[in-house]
Design a protein around this motif. Structure first.
Motif, PDB file in Angstrom:
ATOM      1  N   UNK A  41     -64.722  49.814  60.123  1.00  0.00           N
ATOM      2  CA  UNK A  41     -65.152  48.952  59.007  1.00  0.00           C
ATOM      3  C   UNK A  41     -64.074  47.979  58.536  1.00  0.00           C
ATOM      4  N   UNK A  42     -62.830  48.444  58.445  1.00  0.00           N
ATOM      5  CA  UNK A  42     -61.743  47.548  58.027  1.00  0.00           C
ATOM      6  C   UNK A  42     -61.516  46.439  59.042  1.00  0.00           C
ATOM      7  N   UNK A  43     -61.587  46.794  60.332  1.00  0.00           N
ATOM      8  CA  UNK A  43     -61.417  45.792  61.384  1.00  0.00           C
ATOM      9  C   UNK A  43     -62.520  44.744  61.326  1.00  0.00           C
ATOM     10  N   UNK A  44     -63.762  45.179  61.115  1.00  0.00           N
ATOM     11  CA  UNK A  44     -64.882  44.238  61.050  1.00  0.00           C
ATOM     12  C   UNK A  44     -64.774  43.322  59.833  1.00  0.00           C
ATOM     13  N   UNK A  45     -64.313  43.844  58.708  1.00  0.00           N
ATOM     14  CA  UNK A  45     -64.140  43.003  57.521  1.00  0.00           C
ATOM     15  C   UNK A  45     -63.067  41.947  57.743  1.00  0.00           C
ATOM     16  N   UNK A  46     -61.940  42.346  58.338  1.00  0.00           N
ATOM     17  CA  UNK A  46     -60.875  41.371  58.622  1.00  0.00           C
ATOM     18  C   UNK A  46     -61.369  40.310  59.603  1.00  0.00           C
ATOM     19  N   UNK A  49     -63.697  37.843  57.800  1.00  0.00           N
ATOM     20  CA  UNK A  49     -62.950  36.891  56.976  1.00  0.00           C
ATOM     21  C   UNK A  49     -62.288  35.827  57.834  1.00  0.00           C
ATOM     22  N   UNK A  50     -61.710  36.267  58.967  1.00  0.00           N
ATOM     23  CA  UNK A  50     -61.044  35.314  59.856  1.00  0.00           C
ATOM     24  C   UNK A  50     -62.045  34.305  60.414  1.00  0.00           C
ATOM     25  N   UNK A  51     -63.223  34.783  60.793  1.00  0.00           N
ATOM     26  CA  UNK A  51     -64.244  33.881  61.329  1.00  0.00           C
ATOM     27  C   UNK A  51     -64.767  32.921  60.266  1.00  0.00           C
ATOM     28  N   UNK A  52     -64.928  33.407  59.039  1.00  0.00           N
ATOM     29  CA  UNK A  52     -65.383  32.532  57.964  1.00  0.00           C
ATOM     30  C   UNK A  52     -64.351  31.449  57.657  1.00  0.00           C
ATOM     31  N   UNK A  53     -63.063  31.817  57.658  1.00  0.00           N
ATOM     32  CA  UNK A  53     -62.015  30.815  57.432  1.00  0.00           C
ATOM     33  C   UNK A  53     -61.991  29.784  58.545  1.00  0.00           C
ATOM     34  N   UNK A  54     -62.172  30.244  59.765  1.00  0.00           N
ATOM     35  CA  UNK A  54     -62.191  29.329  60.908  1.00  0.00           C
ATOM     36  C   UNK A  54     -63.389  28.389  60.832  1.00  0.00           C
ATOM     37  N   UNK A  55     -64.545  28.937  60.452  1.00  0.00           N
ATOM     38  CA  UNK A  55     -65.739  28.096  60.331  1.00  0.00           C
ATOM     39  C   UNK A  55     -65.585  27.073  59.214  1.00  0.00           C
ATOM     40  N   UNK A  56     -64.991  27.474  58.095  1.00  0.00           N
ATOM     41  CA  UNK A  56     -64.811  26.518  57.000  1.00  0.00           C
ATOM     42  C   UNK A  56     -63.805  25.441  57.396  1.00  0.00           C
ATOM     43  N   UNK A  57     -62.784  25.819  58.157  1.00  0.00           N
ATOM     44  CA  UNK A  57     -61.799  24.836  58.621  1.00  0.00           C
ATOM     45  C   UNK A  57     -62.458  23.821  59.549  1.00  0.00           C
ATOM     46  N   UNK A  58     -63.295  24.299  60.467  1.00  0.00           N
ATOM     47  CA  UNK A  58     -63.975  23.388  61.386  1.00  0.00           C
ATOM     48  C   UNK A  58     -64.983  22.506  60.659  1.00  0.00           C
ATOM     49  N   UNK A  59     -65.654  23.042  59.650  1.00  0.00           N
ATOM     50  CA  UNK A  59     -66.624  22.217  58.926  1.00  0.00           C
ATOM     51  C   UNK A  59     -65.904  21.120  58.141  1.00  0.00           C
ATOM     52  N   UNK A  60     -64.724  21.413  57.608  1.00  0.00           N
ATOM     53  CA  UNK A  60     -63.959  20.373  56.919  1.00  0.00           C
ATOM     54  C   UNK A  60     -63.513  19.296  57.892  1.00  0.00           C
ATOM     55  N   UNK A  61     -63.059  19.702  59.077  1.00  0.00           N
ATOM     56  CA  UNK A  61     -62.635  18.730  60.070  1.00  0.00           C
ATOM     57  C   UNK A  61     -63.804  17.864  60.514  1.00  0.00           C
TER      58      UNK A  61
END
Length: 113
Positions: A41-46, A49-61
């Motif tokens: 569960x901890x691994x999946x949560x991390x 979060x990493x995927x959401x940050x990456x997606x938000x970074x790509x959407x901003x770009x």
């Protein structure tokens, strides 16, 4: 004291050895499964979060580069529109190119192997 004769039962020794190895392997699998219950569960949560940050970074770009994408789309459309008449007039240009290629081929000396 009486003399006792020792009989070695190889089949029983092999069977007992394999049983002990199977028990040790089963214990290892059980320990790994219990570890996974607490670790996953901890691994999946991390990872989420990493995927959401990456997606938000790509959407901003992508939002910043919308003007660039619009320019590229316009260039592609104009290129496609320019090439349509060329394909219609293909026969005249093909004849001229074919004559140039034939002249170049005849003027080059043949290479010997």
């Amino acid at each position: 004291m009486k003399h006792q004769q020792v009989v070695v039962d190889y089949w029983n020794m092999i069977k007992t050895s394999f049983t002990c190895l199977l028990l040790a392997f089963s214990g290892y699998i059980l320990i790994k499964m219990v570890q996974t219950i607490f670790w996953l569960p901890g691994y999946l949560q991390k990872n989420q979060k990493r995927l959401e940050e990456l997606a938000s970074q790509y959407s901003l770009e992508l939002d910043d580069d919308k003007s660039l994408t619009d320019v590229l789309k316009a260039q592609i459309e104009t290129t496609i529109e320019e090439k349509l008449p060329i394909t219609i007039e293909k026969s005249d240009e093909t004849k001229a190119i074919g004559a140039d290629v034939a002249a170049n081929v005849q003027s080059e000396p043949k290479k010997q192997k």
